[in-house]
Write a protein that holds these residues in place. Sequence first.
Motif, PDB file in Angstrom:
ATOM      1  N   SER A   1      10.837  60.322  50.414  1.00 51.44           N
ATOM      2  CA  SER A   1      12.400  60.816  50.572  1.00 51.44           C
ATOM      3  C   SER A   1      12.424  61.556  51.596  1.00 51.44           C
ATOM      4  CB  SER A   1      12.351  61.799  49.340  1.00 51.44           C
ATOM      5  OG  SER A   1      13.624  62.666  49.204  1.00 51.44           O
ATOM      6  N   THR A   2      11.694  62.282  52.276  1.00 50.40           N
ATOM      7  CA  THR A   2      11.989  63.023  53.669  1.00 50.40           C
ATOM      8  C   THR A   2      12.076  61.861  54.672  1.00 50.40           C
ATOM      9  OG1 THR A   2      10.799  64.997  52.795  1.00 50.40           O
ATOM     10  CG2 THR A   2      11.278  64.516  55.222  1.00 50.40           C
TER      11      THR A   2
ATOM     12  N   ALA B   1      15.514  74.504  69.350  1.00 48.43           N
ATOM     13  CA  ALA B   1      15.392  75.748  68.526  1.00 48.43           C
ATOM     14  C   ALA B   1      16.579  75.466  67.252  1.00 48.43           C
ATOM     15  CB  ALA B   1      15.817  76.802  69.234  1.00 48.43           C
ATOM     16  N   ALA B   2      17.834  74.770  67.776  1.00 49.45           N
ATOM     17  CA  ALA B   2      18.768  74.380  66.809  1.00 49.45           C
ATOM     18  C   ALA B   2      18.286  73.680  65.565  1.00 49.45           C
ATOM     19  CB  ALA B   2      20.001  73.926  67.463  1.00 49.45           C
ATOM     20  N   GLN B   3      17.452  72.771  66.110  1.00 51.04           N
ATOM     21  CA  GLN B   3      17.006  71.779  64.899  1.00 51.04           C
ATOM     22  C   GLN B   3      16.090  72.342  64.068  1.00 51.04           C
ATOM     23  OE1 GLN B   3      17.610  68.562  64.023  1.00 51.04           O
ATOM     24  NE2 GLN B   3      16.085  68.679  62.497  1.00 51.04           N
ATOM     25  N   MET B   4      15.196  73.322  64.652  1.00 54.26           N
ATOM     26  CA  MET B   4      14.238  73.863  63.694  1.00 54.26           C
ATOM     27  C   MET B   4      15.086  74.831  62.775  1.00 54.26           C
ATOM     28  SD  MET B   4      11.566  75.454  66.663  1.00 54.26           S
ATOM     29  CE  MET B   4      10.425  76.134  65.452  1.00 54.26           C
ATOM     30  N   VAL B   5      16.144  75.476  63.274  1.00 57.11           N
ATOM     31  CA  VAL B   5      16.978  76.254  62.183  1.00 57.11           C
ATOM     32  C   VAL B   5      17.600  75.484  61.174  1.00 57.11           C
ATOM     33  CG1 VAL B   5      18.752  78.077  61.949  1.00 57.11           C
ATOM     34  CG2 VAL B   5      17.175  78.268  64.034  1.00 57.11           C
ATOM     35  N   THR B   6      18.386  74.266  61.504  1.00 56.96           N
ATOM     36  CA  THR B   6      19.051  73.566  60.608  1.00 56.96           C
ATOM     37  C   THR B   6      18.123  72.932  59.727  1.00 56.96           C
ATOM     38  OG1 THR B   6      19.189  71.757  62.339  1.00 56.96           O
ATOM     39  CG2 THR B   6      20.980  73.391  61.971  1.00 56.96           C
ATOM     40  N   GLY B   7      16.923  72.184  60.371  1.00 58.22           N
ATOM     41  CA  GLY B   7      16.126  71.470  59.601  1.00 58.22           C
ATOM     42  C   GLY B   7      15.332  72.238  58.576  1.00 58.22           C
ATOM     43  N   TRP B   8      14.880  73.324  58.959  1.00 57.07           N
ATOM     44  CA  TRP B   8      14.253  74.475  57.842  1.00 57.07           C
ATOM     45  C   TRP B   8      15.233  74.960  56.550  1.00 57.07           C
ATOM     46  CZ3 TRP B   8       9.407  75.035  57.316  1.00 57.07           C
ATOM     47  CH2 TRP B   8       9.045  76.177  56.299  1.00 57.07           C
ATOM     48  N   LEU B   9      16.516  74.976  56.963  1.00 57.29           N
ATOM     49  CA  LEU B   9      17.502  75.471  56.039  1.00 57.29           C
ATOM     50  C   LEU B   9      17.998  74.191  55.160  1.00 57.29           C
ATOM     51  CD1 LEU B   9      20.103  77.706  58.086  1.00 57.29           C
ATOM     52  CD2 LEU B   9      18.300  78.388  56.430  1.00 57.29           C
ATOM     53  N   LEU B  10      18.152  72.884  55.684  1.00 58.98           N
ATOM     54  CA  LEU B  10      18.506  71.730  54.848  1.00 58.98           C
ATOM     55  C   LEU B  10      17.465  71.270  54.254  1.00 58.98           C
ATOM     56  CD1 LEU B  10      20.844  70.005  57.508  1.00 58.98           C
ATOM     57  CD2 LEU B  10      21.685  71.144  55.547  1.00 58.98           C
ATOM     58  N   SER B  11      16.256  71.604  54.271  1.00 58.57           N
ATOM     59  CA  SER B  11      15.035  71.071  53.513  1.00 58.57           C
ATOM     60  C   SER B  11      14.478  71.998  52.327  1.00 58.57           C
ATOM     61  CB  SER B  11      13.928  70.713  54.566  1.00 58.57           C
ATOM     62  OG  SER B  11      13.493  71.855  55.342  1.00 58.57           O
TER      63      SER B  11
ATOM     64  N   GLY C   1      13.483  73.467  49.054  1.00 59.78           N
ATOM     65  CA  GLY C   1      13.142  72.683  47.879  1.00 59.78           C
ATOM     66  C   GLY C   1      12.292  71.779  48.100  1.00 59.78           C
ATOM     67  N   ARG C   2      11.951  71.352  49.419  1.00 55.34           N
ATOM     68  CA  ARG C   2      10.865  70.250  49.712  1.00 55.34           C
ATOM     69  C   ARG C   2       9.574  70.937  49.982  1.00 55.34           C
ATOM     70  NH1 ARG C   2      13.269  65.291  50.658  1.00 55.34           N
ATOM     71  NH2 ARG C   2      15.443  65.159  50.684  1.00 55.34           N
ATOM     72  N   SER C   3       8.328  70.242  50.041  1.00 55.89           N
ATOM     73  CA  SER C   3       7.087  70.576  50.383  1.00 55.89           C
ATOM     74  C   SER C   3       7.333  71.275  51.780  1.00 55.89           C
ATOM     75  CB  SER C   3       6.094  69.600  50.077  1.00 55.89           C
ATOM     76  OG  SER C   3       6.410  68.677  51.215  1.00 55.89           O
ATOM     77  N   ARG C   4       6.176  72.305  52.093  1.00 55.28           N
ATOM     78  CA  ARG C   4       6.185  72.786  53.097  1.00 55.28           C
ATOM     79  C   ARG C   4       5.990  71.994  54.457  1.00 55.28           C
ATOM     80  NH1 ARG C   4       1.623  75.715  55.808  1.00 55.28           N
ATOM     81  NH2 ARG C   4       0.176  75.188  54.322  1.00 55.28           N
ATOM     82  N   PHE C   5       5.229  70.892  54.081  1.00 57.21           N
ATOM     83  CA  PHE C   5       4.851  69.898  55.181  1.00 57.21           C
ATOM     84  C   PHE C   5       6.252  69.103  55.495  1.00 57.21           C
ATOM     85  CE2 PHE C   5       0.411  70.941  54.318  1.00 57.21           C
ATOM     86  CZ  PHE C   5      -0.009  70.633  55.453  1.00 57.21           C
ATOM     87  N   ASP C   6       7.041  68.509  54.453  1.00 51.05           N
ATOM     88  CA  ASP C   6       8.112  68.058  54.755  1.00 51.05           C
ATOM     89  C   ASP C   6       8.996  68.774  55.494  1.00 51.05           C
ATOM     90  OD1 ASP C   6       7.470  65.708  53.510  1.00 51.05           O
ATOM     91  OD2 ASP C   6       8.547  66.008  51.729  1.00 51.05           O
ATOM     92  N   ARG C   7       9.178  70.258  55.177  1.00 50.96           N
ATOM     93  CA  ARG C   7      10.081  71.066  55.892  1.00 50.96           C
ATOM     94  C   ARG C   7       9.718  71.122  57.457  1.00 50.96           C
ATOM     95  NH1 ARG C   7      11.786  76.512  52.761  1.00 50.96           N
ATOM     96  NH2 ARG C   7      13.627  76.102  54.141  1.00 50.96           N
ATOM     97  N   LEU C   8       8.329  71.238  57.620  1.00 52.20           N
ATOM     98  CA  LEU C   8       7.747  71.133  58.874  1.00 52.20           C
ATOM     99  C   LEU C   8       8.422  69.987  59.649  1.00 52.20           C
ATOM    100  CD1 LEU C   8       4.327  72.700  58.736  1.00 52.20           C
ATOM    101  CD2 LEU C   8       6.376  73.741  59.906  1.00 52.20           C
ATOM    102  N   HIS C   9       8.123  68.827  59.042  1.00 48.53           N
ATOM    103  CA  HIS C   9       8.527  67.620  59.709  1.00 48.53           C
ATOM    104  C   HIS C   9       9.932  67.702  60.195  1.00 48.53           C
ATOM    105  CE1 HIS C   9       4.545  65.879  59.793  1.00 48.53           C
ATOM    106  NE2 HIS C   9       4.488  65.951  58.306  1.00 48.53           N
ATOM    107  N   LEU C  10      10.716  68.016  59.277  1.00 49.80           N
ATOM    108  CA  LEU C  10      12.259  67.941  59.503  1.00 49.80           C
ATOM    109  C   LEU C  10      12.771  68.850  60.656  1.00 49.80           C
ATOM    110  CD1 LEU C  10      13.765  67.388  56.105  1.00 49.80           C
ATOM    111  CD2 LEU C  10      13.838  65.868  57.875  1.00 49.80           C
ATOM    112  N   ALA C  11      12.033  70.186  60.511  1.00 50.89           N
ATOM    113  CA  ALA C  11      12.274  71.187  61.304  1.00 50.89           C
ATOM    114  C   ALA C  11      11.983  70.876  62.994  1.00 50.89           C
ATOM    115  CB  ALA C  11      11.716  72.649  60.934  1.00 50.89           C
ATOM    116  N   LEU C  12      10.982  70.254  63.092  1.00 48.44           N
ATOM    117  CA  LEU C  12      10.097  69.920  64.461  1.00 48.44           C
ATOM    118  C   LEU C  12      10.526  68.562  64.554  1.00 48.44           C
ATOM    119  CD1 LEU C  12       6.613  71.678  63.931  1.00 48.44           C
ATOM    120  CD2 LEU C  12       8.771  72.681  64.827  1.00 48.44           C
TER     121      LEU C  12
END
Length: 402
Positions: free
Chosen positions: A120-121, A289-299, A301-312
């Motif tokens: 899904s991610t 840094a902007a991707q880290m903020v938006t990726g973490w917020l938009l993810s 409800g997802r798992s921690r690793f999914d959130r990390l991958h989207l944020a980074l």
Amino acid sequence: MSVGRGAMLLAVLGSGWLAGHVLGTGYVFLTPGYHLLVISLLAVGLYGSTRDIDISELRQNRRTVVLALSAGVTAKVVLIAAVMVLLYPAPASIVLGVAVAQIDPLAVAAAQRQTRMSSSTRAVLNAWAAFDDPVTVLLTVYLSMFALNRGGGGVAALASPAATFGFDVLLNLAFAGGALVGWWITRRAGLHAWLASGSSPARYAQACVAVLALAYGVVGVLGSLLLGIALIGLFFRPYLEWRRTSAGIVFGALLVATAALGLVLAGTAGTLTWATLVKGVVLGTTAYAAQMVTGWLLSRGRSRFDRLHLALSQQNGLTAIVLALVLEPDFPGAVAVIAPAIVVTNGLYYLGGVFVRRVERREGPEPDDAAAAGRPDRTVTERKARRAPSPEPSLPRSGTAR
């Protein structure tokens, strides 16, 4: 982006810069063919970013994708532009922020190999990386007109850019709609199945289709209908025999754009100073840094690793390079700022990948993998059981036996 590919692009960039100095290309970005080349490269990149999107996965994650392409892209642009305008007050700072706001779809493939990223991610990241390219291209065009109008002294001229923006969107939709009608007719007539069969006549017909598609693409390039070209990639996909060729063309466009960036750097050496270098480092760091903020917020409800991958996941590639080439004629010094920003962003992405891999190793294998690792292979066990000699039954020993 892998280290090997990054090193190759840096080598191509350096070669273009050296060739520009030796050959004396000068202000190549002011030549008549420069704009056509840049738009062609951008069109190839935009089509390449959408041609591999899984439509079923896109439907299942449409809410997150829509949020990423609306709120996510807007938030990133606002954050980057706010920092740049705060540190470097000028309308051009807004445009520079948009130029590096997108995620490079060519480099996203490296993140797909991470074991902890769910399907899904992966779909969300692919769609985000694919569609934020045309969105940021349109924003760059619109905000460039805004910045030029402000630089020329007049907010009243904003009506013209706004009208042009809306009219361009309609033209792009009509352009993509024409291609969709042709694609639908081939489906209804049963030609698509025959073309995809792989027979010798079908292969010749595929070549004819490729020529027609190329001619239609040329019309889109001449009209700068880049959003329409990106939309066509959603339904008009390369045939199986042409997929490697298509991927090679997209990567070749990246190499040509990188070499052109080096040529422009050579022609604008006077604008490449310590001040522009620092500005580029600030721009690249802010984009990440902007991707880290938006990726973490938009993810959420997802798992921690999914959130990390989207944020980074922030990387810059073909679109950022081509936008730098587009902006240079109207905003002298744009290349001198965006080029180091691209290097900084990709360097931070590499460090982020190292961090995630270390966290994954520290956490150990996933629960399914751990269970599989602790469970012996059934086939091997049965094979060993068959090969082992069966023990002979032992006779009970009587108390008088010696």
